[in-house]
Design an enzyme around this catalytic site. Structure first.
Site, short mmCIF file in Angstrom:
data_model
loop_
_atom_site.label_atom_id
_atom_site.label_comp_id
_atom_site.label_asym_id
_atom_site.label_seq_id
_atom_site.Cartn_x
_atom_site.Cartn_y
_atom_site.Cartn_z
N ILE C 477 6.41 -6.90 -33.60
CA ILE C 477 6.85 -8.29 -33.44
C ILE C 477 5.71 -9.24 -33.79
CG2 ILE C 477 8.58 -7.63 -31.74
CD1 ILE C 477 6.75 -8.73 -29.54
N THR C 479 2.54 -8.02 -33.39
CA THR C 479 1.47 -7.49 -32.58
C THR C 479 0.54 -6.57 -33.36
OG1 THR C 479 3.22 -5.99 -31.96
CG2 THR C 479 2.60 -7.64 -30.35
N ARG C 623 -10.02 0.65 -24.54
CA ARG C 623 -10.26 0.84 -25.97
C ARG C 623 -9.54 -0.22 -26.81
NH1 ARG C 623 -11.86 5.45 -28.24
NH2 ARG C 623 -11.06 6.70 -26.51
N LEU C 625 -7.89 -0.97 -30.22
CA LEU C 625 -7.34 -0.12 -31.29
C LEU C 625 -7.58 -0.72 -32.67
CD1 LEU C 625 -3.97 0.76 -29.51
CD2 LEU C 625 -6.09 2.10 -29.54
N LYS C 628 -9.15 -6.58 -35.36
CA LYS C 628 -8.56 -7.76 -36.01
C LYS C 628 -7.26 -8.18 -35.32
CE LYS C 628 -9.35 -8.28 -40.42
NZ LYS C 628 -9.35 -8.12 -41.89
N GLN C 633 -4.16 -11.32 -31.13
CA GLN C 633 -3.35 -11.39 -29.91
C GLN C 633 -4.02 -12.28 -28.87
OE1 GLN C 633 -0.16 -9.91 -29.06
NE2 GLN C 633 -0.25 -10.11 -31.27
N GLY C 698 -3.03 -3.21 -22.37
CA GLY C 698 -2.32 -4.25 -23.11
C GLY C 698 -3.18 -5.47 -23.36
N GLU C 701 -0.63 -10.16 -23.58
CA GLU C 701 -0.35 -11.17 -22.56
C GLU C 701 -1.57 -11.60 -21.76
OE1 GLU C 701 4.20 -10.03 -21.43
OE2 GLU C 701 2.67 -8.63 -20.81
#
Lengths: 175, 326, 741
Positions: C477, C479, C623, C625, C628, C633, C698, C701
């Site tokens: 979406i 992300t 971590r 991932l 960039k 985000q 995550g 958010e």
């Protein structure tokens, strides 16, 4: 009614309901879905295209009213295999997230760089007397007609600034 | 959007004739199409005037400027003479909407744009402007962006233009052409206050087309356009002030002021200007002018804040103008 | 779908019952964590990525939704014949199975289908289908609907029905006593406005029944749930529904659950035997999809003379429609961010008839942290302790309510490193810094966002040509799913990015968590990681070495003193499924992402307009991932914070609850000029072994959680005005500004 427009260099003859906007003509009639519909009311900029070299919101333009006009859409700028420098810069700088506003951002940016080169001032220009320098703030104001809900704004501006710098370097080298 | 007949006008008189027969003028379309999509406006016929020869900005014999009605907001804001001698107009234009919209929107269309009142825009709401006699849902609704001056018990809509505010301060005149010939009128006389007929917004008759705006010679003094809004760009004014002020020997010698976001039309009150003449710039002087401006101001709840905000915005504009003019 | 039975010998399943070893720190491809460009980028920037509404199947017709123009009652008449007689109009559809509102996230069943009843102004009441978009839109506008109206409550503060979910109430210790006896105590109430997700792509579906099976091109976040919701809404078996969502033009929660346009399109396509496209108009996106509730939050905080908290109460009221299970978990982060022995939480849900409330980016923390972190600023001021220091002093050793240990938590480091990087020591006293016409000040806030991992399955196949295929019904979406899944596969199988193909966004593929709640990358990524472990095991067998002795890099396998090209090693496709499930670690540990926000703002001395000059976010999420996409985000979250701090507000009419500003001109999401260049910094060396096998938490958010509070606190420092009603529009500030002498 019959409408003829030139899209990305190709003349297209269309038979349209007079209510059809340029945006819907592109998306629904010509299958050129790179131009996006975000709001359909000139409030987001996702549908930005160039008409006779200037950026407009294609959602607020009747196709009928643009009979004979030259239109450039994102599809006319580059392809995945042969990207326009702005397209490359948006990828490199991650100047997008979901990608939906992106074609509009890029069309807007291309027009914006040309406007600045022609000396157009903006709301944040310190003076109206001189040609503007495209600072980050200037780019921000000039790109404020393109909403990005993912909020990639900082990197959209970085991508545009990279192309600005490349063009300036080319110009200086030529001089 | 209701089906409509579309025709392109070749001449001004052709346009006027079609409009007199019921067609609606289509110029930039940035507001008209917006409203037609929602069927807030539902004309049966459009007459497209975009190819008429009204795209020029020319000097007048009186050292003013004649602006063709189809000059786009971008072209007008960028015009060398406007930038050099009418910077308040350039600034006001640049503060409005976005480049995409300014590239399409025209001078004539900008003057005639409709209110952003949310109830006018919602066909499921009572609105005396859209459907006369249905009432005004805004009066006791969410009226944050609506008028505190010049409104009536029937309508509290604001005129959303920035350009028109600057033009009002500059003493612009409007040139029209219609089936019965043409006329020239002061921009302030173009608009009608809502009274009990808020659906009638201007004095233009059926088929009467704005063909140009005439600016008098550039006024003396400093010029500025101060716009306060809810986000930094791409938003309509909560309050705006277009000002041209001259200061000599520490006294204000002339002041032309117009206000946006406050009223159903770009607002000007000459008593406000008179109160400033001959005075030394100071907060007291500015507040005295604000007292006159806001003497009859009336809020409707959500928009009460506009009254003190107008005072503060005027204070800011005059302080900046006087500093620069001195 | 390939129906040939597959060899499951190398499938790997994991339930997160214990900490996991950091396998990804021992792999050597060097792809994971890098700032790799998105593989989907070239398609997006050239307009060739096809979103939901962008196919033109033959015989396509268009449907346009019709909204209710009453708040509560029932439809008693609809002049369908008049509309069906209009040019091009095919059919007016109403009643079952049209939805009242979208499904809540992970609902897995149909949402309310109540027609002819109406529960809010703007609810869908019909779909008008016509040959063209123009015909359908006009016919929908022309449709005359008559109603029987009932009185409706729309004010959350005056609602007669207020639910108090038992699980959300807590009373620990003696709050009142602690408030009385502590030397410093504050009692303050914050309100936040309702928000709209406002993704740039409106909700859109093209439905087509092919051989009795629905093919729906939709814009959805969680396909396995969306299939179930769509099938249940239509009364068909799940096997008869397939959703394609390769590109999703923004979700932010609003596309978690199946929405009215999908069900209407699918129903119409079934009835008419033609493909049907339904795209919500922008005002419909505002009215017919989820809004974030408004909130009222009373905060009571107390501390001793050293700033150690003794009391903490967070009591809130939110709202939703009757019958909706979701309520904004406003105090979610407050439960475990700071200590304080005496605690109280109350949570009230006013049942009112405004458009449906649901998840919008970071439900809970996005607005709860505004109240908590502004209240912390008030406490710091009352205690005369630096706000950074106060926060650090109150970081608890174990959770203050359950006594659980925390997993990876670098909150103090984020605050300290952030303060240093931002120049916090240069912060002046309140209203002491006037630069030109602008008061300038700094604010800080902590960031916290509960971490969730959800069950996820993925399949990875290593092919004889040395390329790998990763398959899952995950969505991207915006992300960066395409990017991070490419990187995980490349890292695990020793392949450069161009040798990895990622297929997602198709509900026929193995079922993932989907995108939502910041769990997508870690959940789906873990499943992909496990599938890769299966493939590695298979490769190790071929190499006749133990899996741990196998090194994979640049398409070559090394082990047992030999090196073999994968193209020589793999004779037939090697496939494995990875399957991850949450387990005991999430019960035994408090697992969350942490960070710190710093903002510098200017407030105009006359008009109270606020401009954010600088903003820094420092985040710790285990971590990283992809540096960039993770940074993007963070930017997105921080800018949402700016929006909720300064500009964003759904305005409901006080009489009928309708959304008055249901458009992007007056619902003010930030524009570019509202946003300065941001500084977002991710700690690169943290790992959360309790979270999942890839040690990642995550990030979608966390960036919004607390961001608005930093802006609000900066406003206070700049000009002395404490805004307690967000957004902080000029009218909330200018009346209280100090005079400039």
């Amino acid at each position: 009614m019959d409408v003829t427009i030139t899209v990305n260099g190709t003349e297209r003859k269309l038979e349209l309901d007079p209510r059809v906007t340029l945006l819907d003509a592109l998306r629904h009639e010509l299958g050129l879905t790179g131009t996006k519909k975000g709001c359909d009311h000139g409030q987001c900029g996702a549908c930005t295209i160039l008409v006779n070299g200037r950026r407009i919101n294609s959602c607020l333009a009747l196709a009928a009213s643009h009979d004979g006009d030259e239109i450039t859409t994102i599809e006319g700028l580059g392809t995945p295999e042969n990207m326009h420098p702005l397209q490359t810069a948006f990828v490199t700088h991650d100047g997008y997230q979901c990608g939906y506003c992106t074609p509009g951002q890029i069309m807007s940016a291309e027009a914006m760089l040309r406007e600045a080169a022609e000396g157009w001032p903006s709301y944040v220009s310190k003076t109206l007397d001189a040609d503007p320098t495209l600072t980050d703030e200037e780019i921000a104001e000039r790109m404020s007609g393109n909403l990005c809900r993912c909020s990639a704004y900082p990197r959209i501006r970085e991508a545009i600034a990279a192309v600005r710098d490349a063009r300036n370097a080319t110009k200086e080298a030529a001089e | 959007m209701r089906p409509f007949d579309y025709a392109r006008a070749d001449t001004t008189s052709d346009a006027a004739t079609r409009a007199a027969a019921g067609a609606t003028f289509l110029a930039g379309g940035t507001n008209l199409l917006d409203l037609m999509k929602l069927e807030v406006m539902a004309p049966e016929a459009l007459v497209d005037v975009t190819r008429l020869d009204l795209h020029e900005v020319e000097a007048t014999d009186e050292s003013g400027l004649r602006i063709g009605a189809l000059v786009t907001n971008s072209d007008l804001a960028n015009h060398a003479t406007v930038r050099a001698h009418y910077p308040v107009l350039s600034r006001a234009l640049l503060s409005g909407a976005t480049v995409q919209l300014r590239n399409k929107a025209t001078t004539g269309g900008n003057l005639l744009q409709r209110t952003r009142c949310p109830y006018f825009y919602d066909t499921a709401a009572a609105c005396n402007k859209r459907d006369p006699g249905t009432g005004c849902a805004a009066m006791e609704g969410r009226n944050r962006i609506l008028a505190v001056l010049g409104a009536s018990d029937h309508c509290i809509a604001t005129h959303p233009s920035d350009m028109a505010v600057a033009m009002r301060a500059l003493g612009a005149r409007v040139v029209t052409e219609g089936p019965d010939g043409g006329r020239e009128l002061d921009l302030g006389d173009l608009y009608r206050l809502p009274g009990d007929t808020p659906n009638i917004e201007t004095v233009l008759s059926d088929g009467e087309l704005i063909t140009a705006v005439i600016l008098p010679p550039p006024p003396a003094g400093a010029q500025s356009y101060v716009k306060v809004r809810d986000r930094a760009s791409y938003a309509f004014a909560l309050v705006s002030v277009a000002g041209v002020v001259a200061v000599e020997d520490g006294r204000i010698t002339s002041a032309n002021l117009a206000f946006g976001g406050l009223a159903p039309m770009p607002w000007r009150n000459e008593a406000v200007e008179t109160a400033l003449i001959g005075k030394a710039p100071s907060t007291e002087t500015f507040d005295a002018a604000a007292d006159i401006l806001l003497a009859d101001a009336k809020g409707h709840g959500d928009n009460d804040f506009k009254i003190p905000l107008a005072r503060r915005t005027l204070r800011r504009a005059l302080r900046e103008l006087c500093e620069r003019a001195a | 779908m390939d129906d040939t039975p597959r060899n499951a010998d190398f499938d790997v399943a994991l339930t997160m019952d214990a900490a996991q070893p950091p396998v990804l720190d021992r792999t050597v491809q060097g792809l994971l964590g890098t700032a790799m460009d998105r593989p989907d980028g070239p398609l997006k920037v050239t307009g060739t990525a096809r979103y939901a509404a962008e196919a033109l199947p033959e015989n396509l017709v268009t449907g346009f939704l019709v909204r209710a123009t009453i708040t509560k009652g029932r439809v008693i008449g609809m002049k369908a014949e008049a509309v069906e007689a209009m040019p091009g109009v095919i059919r007016v559809m109403t009643g079952h199975p049209l939805l009242r509102n979208p499904a809540q996230g992970q609902a897995h069943q149909a949402p309310e289908q109540i027609l002819p009843k109406v529960d809010y102004f703007g609810q869908p009441v019909a779909l008008v289908v016509a040959e063209t978009f123009e015909q359908a839109r006009h016919a929908a506008q022309a449709l005359v609907v008559t109603y029987e109206e009932e009185v409706a409550e729309v004010d959350p503060n005056a609602a007669s029905q207020v639910d108090k979910p038992k699980a959300s109430q807590l009373d620990q210790g003696d709050l009142e006593g602690a408030m009385r006896s502590s030397p410093v105590a504050i009692d303050t109430t914050y309100t936040t406005a309702p928000h709209s997700s406002a993704p740039m792509e409106p909700h859109a579906s093209i439905a087509e029944w092919v051989d009795g099976r629905l093919q729906l091109r939709g814009s959805y976040q969680m396909l396995k749930h969306n299939v179930a919701e769509l099938a249940d809404s239509l009364g068909v078996d799940e096997a008869r529904v397939r959703i394609h969502a390769p590109y999703v033009g923004g979700g932010f929660g609003s596309k978690l659950g199946i929405a009215p346009e999908a069900v209407a399109a699918a129903h119409a396509a079934r009835e008419l035997g033609r493909p049907v496209r339904v795209v919500m108009a922008r005002d419909q996106v505002f009215e017919m999809t989820m809004r974030r509730t408004e909130t009222t939050q009373r905060m009571r905080l107390a501390c001793d003379a050293d700033g150690l908290m003794t009391a903490l109460a967070h009591e809130d009221r939110v709202s939703n429609l009757p019958g909706e299970a979701f309520s904004e978990p406003t105090a979610q982060g407050t439960h475990f961010l700071y200590g304080g022995a005496n605690r109280r939480f109350t949570h009230e849900v006013a049942r009112i008839h405004r458009p449906c409330a649901g998840s919008v980016r970071a439900p809970g923390e996005a607005v709860g942290m505004i109240a908590l972190e502004c209240a912390m600023d008030e406490l710091a001021e009352a205690a005369d302790i630096d706000p950074v220091e106060l926060r650090i002093r109150n970081i608890p050793d174990t959770t203050p309510e359950g006594g659980q240990p925390y997993s990876e938590r670098a909150l103090e480091r984020c605050l300290r490193e952030g303060a240093e990087r931002f120049g916090w020591s240069q912060r002046r006293g309140m209203a002491e810094r006037l630069e030109g016409d602008w008061w300038v000040g700094m604010g800080v806030a902590a960031a916290v966002r509960t971490n969730m991992m959800e069950e996820s399955i993925a399949r990875v196949t290593l092919r004889p040509d040395g390329t790998a295929l990763c398959e899952t019904d995950m969505t991207d979406i915006g992300t960066g799913s395409y990017a991070i899944l490419t990187q995980i596969v490349g890292e695990m199988l020793g392949l450069p990015r161009e040798k990895v193909e990622v297929q997602i966004g198709d509900s026929d593929l193995p079922k993932s968590s989907g995108s939502g709640g910041s769990f997508g990358a870690q959940s789906c990524g873990s499943a992909v990681f496990l599938a890769c472990q299966g493939v590695r095991k298979h490769l190790a067998e071929r190499m006749e070495v133990a899996p741990d002795d196998l090194t994979l890099r640049d398409g070559r396998a090394t082990g047992g003193n030999r090196q073999v090209a994968l193209t020589d090693l793999v004779e037939a496709p090697m496939s494995a499924e990875g399957h991850v499930k949450p387990g005991e670690t999430e019960d035994n540990f408090s697992i969350a992402g942490y960070g710190a926000h710093f903002a510098e703002v200017g407030v105009h001395r006359d008009t109270g307009e606020v401009r954010v000059h600088r903003m820094l976010g420092v985040f710790s999420i285990g971590r990283v991932l992809n540096m960039k996409t993770a940074t993007s985000q963070c930017h997105g979250g921080m800018i949402w914070g700016i929006g909720s701090a300064l500009t964003e507000e759904i305005m409901h009419d006080p009489r009928d609850g309708r959304i008055v500003n249901h458009n992007l001109a007056e619902y003010h999401i930030p524009v570019s000029l509202d946003v300065p260049q941001l500084d977002a910094m991710l700690l690169e060396d943290t790992r959360d072994d309790q979270a999942n096998p890839i040690q990642a938490k995550g990030i979608g958010e966390l960036g919004i959680s607390g961001a608005a509070a930093a802006v609000g606190n900066a406003i206070r420092n700049a000009c002395g005005v404490r805004v307690r009603d967000f957004p902080a529009t000029p009218d909330k500030i200018f009346p209280h500004l100090p005079d400039v002498t």
